[in-house]
Design an enzyme around this catalytic site. Structure first.
Site, short mmCIF file in Angstrom:
data_model
loop_
_atom_site.label_atom_id
_atom_site.label_comp_id
_atom_site.label_asym_id
_atom_site.label_seq_id
_atom_site.Cartn_x
_atom_site.Cartn_y
_atom_site.Cartn_z
N GLN A 33 0.66 -1.07 -0.06
CA GLN A 33 -0.05 -0.03 -0.03
C GLN A 33 0.63 1.32 0.04
OE1 GLN A 33 -3.26 2.26 2.81
NE2 GLN A 33 -3.03 0.22 3.29
N ARG A 54 6.95 -9.31 -10.32
CA ARG A 54 7.44 -10.53 -10.26
C ARG A 54 6.77 -11.40 -11.43
NH1 ARG A 54 10.09 -13.67 -5.35
NH2 ARG A 54 8.73 -11.99 -4.36
N ASP A 89 11.78 -10.59 -13.76
CA ASP A 89 12.30 -11.59 -12.64
C ASP A 89 13.73 -10.66 -12.43
OD1 ASP A 89 13.52 -13.18 -10.89
OD2 ASP A 89 13.21 -15.01 -12.11
N ASN A 112 9.49 0.01 -2.04
CA ASN A 112 9.23 -0.18 -0.45
C ASN A 112 9.33 -1.44 -0.14
OD1 ASN A 112 6.64 -0.56 -1.86
ND2 ASN A 112 5.67 -0.84 0.07
N PHE A 113 10.32 -1.96 -0.52
CA PHE A 113 10.94 -3.44 -0.10
C PHE A 113 11.34 -3.36 1.42
CE2 PHE A 113 11.87 -4.22 -4.53
CZ PHE A 113 10.72 -4.99 -5.19
N ARG A 120 20.13 -6.61 -2.17
CA ARG A 120 20.35 -7.92 -2.51
C ARG A 120 20.06 -8.33 -3.94
NH1 ARG A 120 18.14 -8.72 2.63
NH2 ARG A 120 16.04 -9.07 2.04
N LYS A 152 10.70 -5.39 9.28
CA LYS A 152 9.63 -5.12 8.23
C LYS A 152 8.46 -4.59 9.20
CE LYS A 152 10.76 -9.04 5.31
NZ LYS A 152 10.29 -10.18 4.69
N GLU A 155 1.14 -1.17 8.36
CA GLU A 155 0.23 -0.14 8.74
C GLU A 155 0.22 -0.04 10.13
OE1 GLU A 155 -1.24 2.45 7.04
OE2 GLU A 155 -2.05 2.99 9.14
N ASP A 184 0.54 3.73 5.96
CA ASP A 184 0.89 3.24 4.55
C ASP A 184 0.72 4.61 3.77
OD1 ASP A 184 1.58 0.81 5.00
OD2 ASP A 184 -0.28 -0.05 4.99
N GLY A 263 -7.77 20.86 19.09
CA GLY A 263 -7.39 22.34 18.99
C GLY A 263 -8.04 22.81 20.45
N GLY A 264 -7.80 24.35 20.60
CA GLY A 264 -8.22 24.69 21.61
C GLY A 264 -9.80 25.00 22.07
#
Ligand code: COA
Length: 441
Positions: A33, A54, A89, A112-113, A120, A152, A155, A184, A263-264
């Protein structure tokens, strides 16, 4: 361009001078996400977003929470509109060759791996920067550098680690996560701003840079007012919190404040007509000081305008519960929409608690393109959230999400210039097809 480098104003009619991010090409390595939120926003703004997935599997959300058998889930379709999908791949030698060619011609790489996964794969910042010094490499991670940097994160973990959960919920109850996906989607939004800023700086420096948005940081940024309260707490009680009026002492940290307003000006959620059967028959009501007299008239307590116990905000603070109970007696005689109509006439700040059903059906949100219906070849029509940010010269047309690998060939030929023969070789190498399809071919 003029001699001083300034582009003269376009003579094209508004909305016909292209899109804000026309010409920006994004290599989208995101999944789930947070990252997809970012790249979908960039696509809405006009960037050409090429989503790398992939082979055979794709973004894991394609198959998560499926409601239509065999079709991409709403989880996926609502976060990946306006993008193109290519399957590669990255662990295949030929696949990496294609990726490196993409790196050379893209402006932004977004990922965002889990920490270390891109390295790697061989796409370290150093390597990417060497291949394309103009490349902006943007990442969402759970945590920034520090003790948790290798974790890892999803959310709710981010909501807990970023200060949202400890400040959400009712006093005396457990911490709560919120429905808004602030970890996320909130972090994806932060990342998008970082990317656009880096693109702007690149106009001056000619070089790309790394952009990092950590989910903990993004959530904390959205909880800024709670860190404000943490510091105020060292100087005395937080008088606008209901617990102050109820005489409940404060502890060492910003407490959970139920539905108190941040808030106030005191606020609370009140029942409206129909609350017994409709879980969303409620309204948020703010007793804003400048409209106190109007509030008193509306609820039928005109003497509160001058009564010493009610006339001033400090006098009201210890009586907030009693005041809101009285206001609720009035709101319970109206539907939330009737109450809205009456209160808005007097500029009394309020907001109906809208259900997702009501939002999905709200005409004005359809008219502005915030809620959009799109058609999908496998699942049929579905609703998505269009661009919540409106640019007057960059209109957004929302398109359906791509099927897995729908644009693989188009990108290989049109973007990367591979010949038919080369594509046939790529196909047999296994770089763009799933293992089972390779054997079948
Ligand atoms: N070809 C081949 N391999 C690929 C690939 C491709 N096109 N795309 C991804 N992969 C591989 C990666 O190389 C990685 O392999 P490795 O672990 O052997 O190096 C693997 O897929 C999985 O990546 P990962 O990110 O670890 O997925 P995960 O499902 O285990 O974890 C998250 C998911 C979200 C927890 C994790 O990605 C994460 O923490 N991300 C950062 C924070 C974040 O964005 N969280 C919110 C998500 S909404």
């Amino acid at each position: 361009m003029t001699g001083n480098g300034i582009v003269p104003p376009s003579q094209a009619p508004w909305g016909q001078a292209g899109k804000a991010l026309d010409g920006v090409r994004v290599l989208d390595f995101t999944h789930v996400q947070s990252g997809p939120t970012c790249t979908q926003l960039l696509a809405y703004m006009g960037a050409d977003v090429i989503k790398v997935e992939r082979p055979g599997v794709g973004d894991v959300t394609r198959g998560q929470l499926r409601d239509v058998p065999g079709a991409d889930s709403l989880y996926f379709t609502m976060l990946n509109g306006n993008k193109r999908s290519i399957t590669i791949d990255s662990k295949n030698r030929k696949g990496m060759e294609i990726l490196e060619r993409l790196v050379k011609i893209c402006d932004v790489l977004v990922e965002n791996f889990a920490p270390g996964a891109l390295d790697r794969m061989g796409l370290t910042w150093e390597h990417v920067h060497e291949l394309n010094p103009r490349m902006i490499m943007a990442s969402v991670k759970g945590f920034g550098p520090g003790p948790y940097e290798d974790c890892k994160v999803y959310e709710n973990v981010a909501q807990c680690a970023g200060g949202s959960a400890s400040t959400t919920g009712f006093l005396g109850g457990p911490p709560l996560v919120t429905g808004a996906q602030i970890g996320d989607s909130g972090t994806g939004l932060h990342l998008a701003l970082g990317i656009v800023s880096a693109l702007y700086q690149r106009n001056r420096t000619g070089r790309g840079q790394r952009v990092l948005a950590a989910m903990q940081d993004g959530v904390l940024n959205l909880c800024r007012v709670k860190l404000r309260d943490q510091q105020r707490l060292t100087r005395g009680p937080l008088t606008e919190f209901s617990q102050y009026g109820q005489g409940i002492p404060f502890g060492e940290a910003t407490p959970r404040a139920g539905n108190d307003s941040g808030g106030g000006q005191p606020g609370w959620i009140l029942k409206c007509k129909g609350w017994e059967t409709d879980p969303n028959a409620y309204i948020y009501f703010i007793t804003q000081a400048p409209v106190w007299n109007e509030i008193c008239d509306v609820i039928g307590e005109p003497e509160w305008k001058t009564h010493p116990d009610y006339a001033t905000p400090p006098a009201r603070l210890p009586r907030l519960k009693q005041i809101f109970d009285r206001i609720e007696q009035w709101t319970m005689t109206k539907t939330k929409f009737e109450a809205m109509d009456i209160l808005n006439k007097y500029d009394i700040p309020c907001g109906p608690i809208l259900s997702m059903k009501e939002l999905a059906e709200e005409r004005s949100l359809r008219d502005t393109g915030t809620v959009v219906e799109v058609d999908h070849p496998k699942r049929g029509k579905y609703l998505t959230v269009g661009n919540p940010i409106k640019l007057s010269d960059s209109p957004c047309e929302v398109e359906r999400s791509p099927l897995l690998g729908e644009h693989t060939e188009e990108i290989l030929t049109q973007v990367l210039g591979y010949s038919e023969k080369e594509i046939a070789e790529i196909r047999t190498s296994g770089a763009i097809t799933a293992p089972e399809k390779r054997t079948a071919a």
